[in-house]
Design a protein around this motif. Sequence first.
Motif, PDB file in Angstrom:
ATOM      1  N   ARG A 237       0.830  -1.212   0.000  1.00 51.80           N
ATOM      2  CA  ARG A 237       0.000   0.000   0.000  1.00 51.80           C
ATOM      3  C   ARG A 237       0.863   1.261   0.000  1.00 51.80           C
ATOM      4  O   ARG A 237       0.364   2.364  -0.196  1.00 51.80           O
ATOM      5  CB  ARG A 237      -0.918   0.017   1.237  1.00 51.80           C
ATOM      6  N   ALA A 238       2.167   1.101   0.315  1.00 53.70           N
ATOM      7  CA  ALA A 238       3.055   2.266   0.387  1.00 53.70           C
ATOM      8  C   ALA A 238       4.439   1.885  -0.122  1.00 53.70           C
ATOM      9  O   ALA A 238       4.842   0.726  -0.041  1.00 53.70           O
ATOM     10  CB  ALA A 238       3.143   2.780   1.813  1.00 53.70           C
TER      11      ALA A 238
ATOM     12  N   ILE B  59       7.171   9.278   0.017  1.00 57.95           N
ATOM     13  CA  ILE B  59       6.476   8.006   0.229  1.00 57.95           C
ATOM     14  C   ILE B  59       5.236   8.039  -0.656  1.00 57.95           C
ATOM     15  O   ILE B  59       4.484   9.018  -0.646  1.00 57.95           O
ATOM     16  CB  ILE B  59       6.098   7.788   1.708  1.00 57.95           C
TER      17      ILE B  59
ATOM     18  N   TYR C  71       1.613   6.342  -1.841  1.00 60.15           N
ATOM     19  CA  TYR C  71       0.510   5.523  -1.327  1.00 60.15           C
ATOM     20  C   TYR C  71      -0.489   5.262  -2.439  1.00 60.15           C
ATOM     21  O   TYR C  71      -0.755   6.150  -3.255  1.00 60.15           O
ATOM     22  CB  TYR C  71      -0.227   6.248  -0.189  1.00 60.15           C
TER      23      TYR C  71
ATOM     24  N   THR D 153      -1.207   2.053   6.853  1.00 61.62           N
ATOM     25  CA  THR D 153      -0.281   1.063   6.299  1.00 61.62           C
ATOM     26  C   THR D 153       1.031   1.109   7.062  1.00 61.62           C
ATOM     27  O   THR D 153       1.427   2.169   7.559  1.00 61.62           O
ATOM     28  CB  THR D 153      -0.031   1.356   4.792  1.00 61.62           C
TER      29      THR D 153
ATOM     30  N   ASP E 218       4.770   1.725   7.832  1.00 58.30           N
ATOM     31  CA  ASP E 218       5.759   2.618   7.220  1.00 58.30           C
ATOM     32  C   ASP E 218       6.686   1.755   6.367  1.00 58.30           C
ATOM     33  O   ASP E 218       7.274   0.792   6.866  1.00 58.30           O
ATOM     34  CB  ASP E 218       6.546   3.331   8.324  1.00 58.30           C
TER      35      ASP E 218
ATOM     36  N   ARG F 260       1.890   4.595   8.874  1.00 57.31           N
ATOM     37  CA  ARG F 260       1.466   5.877   8.313  1.00 57.31           C
ATOM     38  C   ARG F 260      -0.049   5.843   8.217  1.00 57.31           C
ATOM     39  O   ARG F 260      -0.638   4.859   7.746  1.00 57.31           O
ATOM     40  CB  ARG F 260       2.043   6.081   6.912  1.00 57.31           C
TER      41      ARG F 260
END
Length: 303
Positions: A39-40, A57, A59, A131, A133, A142
């Motif tokens: 997801r990230a 980052i 997402y 999600t 990190d 995060r």
Amino acid sequence: CFPLSRALLGVRGAEAAVFLQGLLTNDVTQLVAEGDAPRALYAHALNVQGRCLYDVILYRLQGSTAEEPQLLLECDSSVLDSIQKHLKLYKIRRKVSISPCPDLALWAVIPGEQPGDSSLAKCAEQALLLTPDPRAEVMGWRLITKKGANLAEMIPGSQVGDVQDYHRHRYKQGIPEGVKDLPPGVALPLESNLAFMNGISFTKGCYIGQELTARTHHMGVIRKRLLPVRFPQPPPGLGVPEGAQILTQAGKSAGRFRAGGGEFGLALLRLAHVNEPLCVELAGDRVELSAATPEWWPKGAAK
């Protein structure tokens, strides 16, 4: 839960992933793959000389499809304008829209002492995204919510913390974030431990700045790395200036201080001097500090 002042950019459109693939160090196609996709994703955008411009980052929002992914890009809020210009410069005719998301809030969620913290995923159904990190397990999760959302309802038993405590936690763990820790046009991705933080793919196709990064990786020689440093007590006055020279007891240069908070900080150090007593000169006085290799690094990584 720590409220972060990092900015979020929406990158939407059928070609969003392909577009970002040529600009970032990591393999963005993982994020939009069908099935059990992450997801990230952590990555750096580099300049043509292979130095870091932005740490980001990425997402993928829930409910978005591989054909029409909705991606969010987290960046240092001070570079929001310049990263938009950077992206739009390379967008050319791609079917991609890029716009800030001022209605969203970003949180770092760090586990506490109590058992049961690992069940967070079940708590935050009201969140837009929760999600792990992607950089390191020690950084927790995060969380992205709508502005003004009630955190106590989303994560029962959670507390809103002082963001300075979040930064101290980062420095203690040796995790850089933002332009102070990773000065644009100065920081090198492998010296900044990008490979240890799952932020680079050595098998994807070309991207801006790839040549120097790939050559350094394949040569296997990295003599300096960004490391957590600690002072016996918080440095006096305004603290240690960014870029201050760090010395060994014999007076040899060991590296340079990047940024810090309280007794913790980050410094770019020669690995040969990591286990030696170190110091920095402040207003004519020598202030002692020590460096350490983070526990979450791969075994033997500091050699």
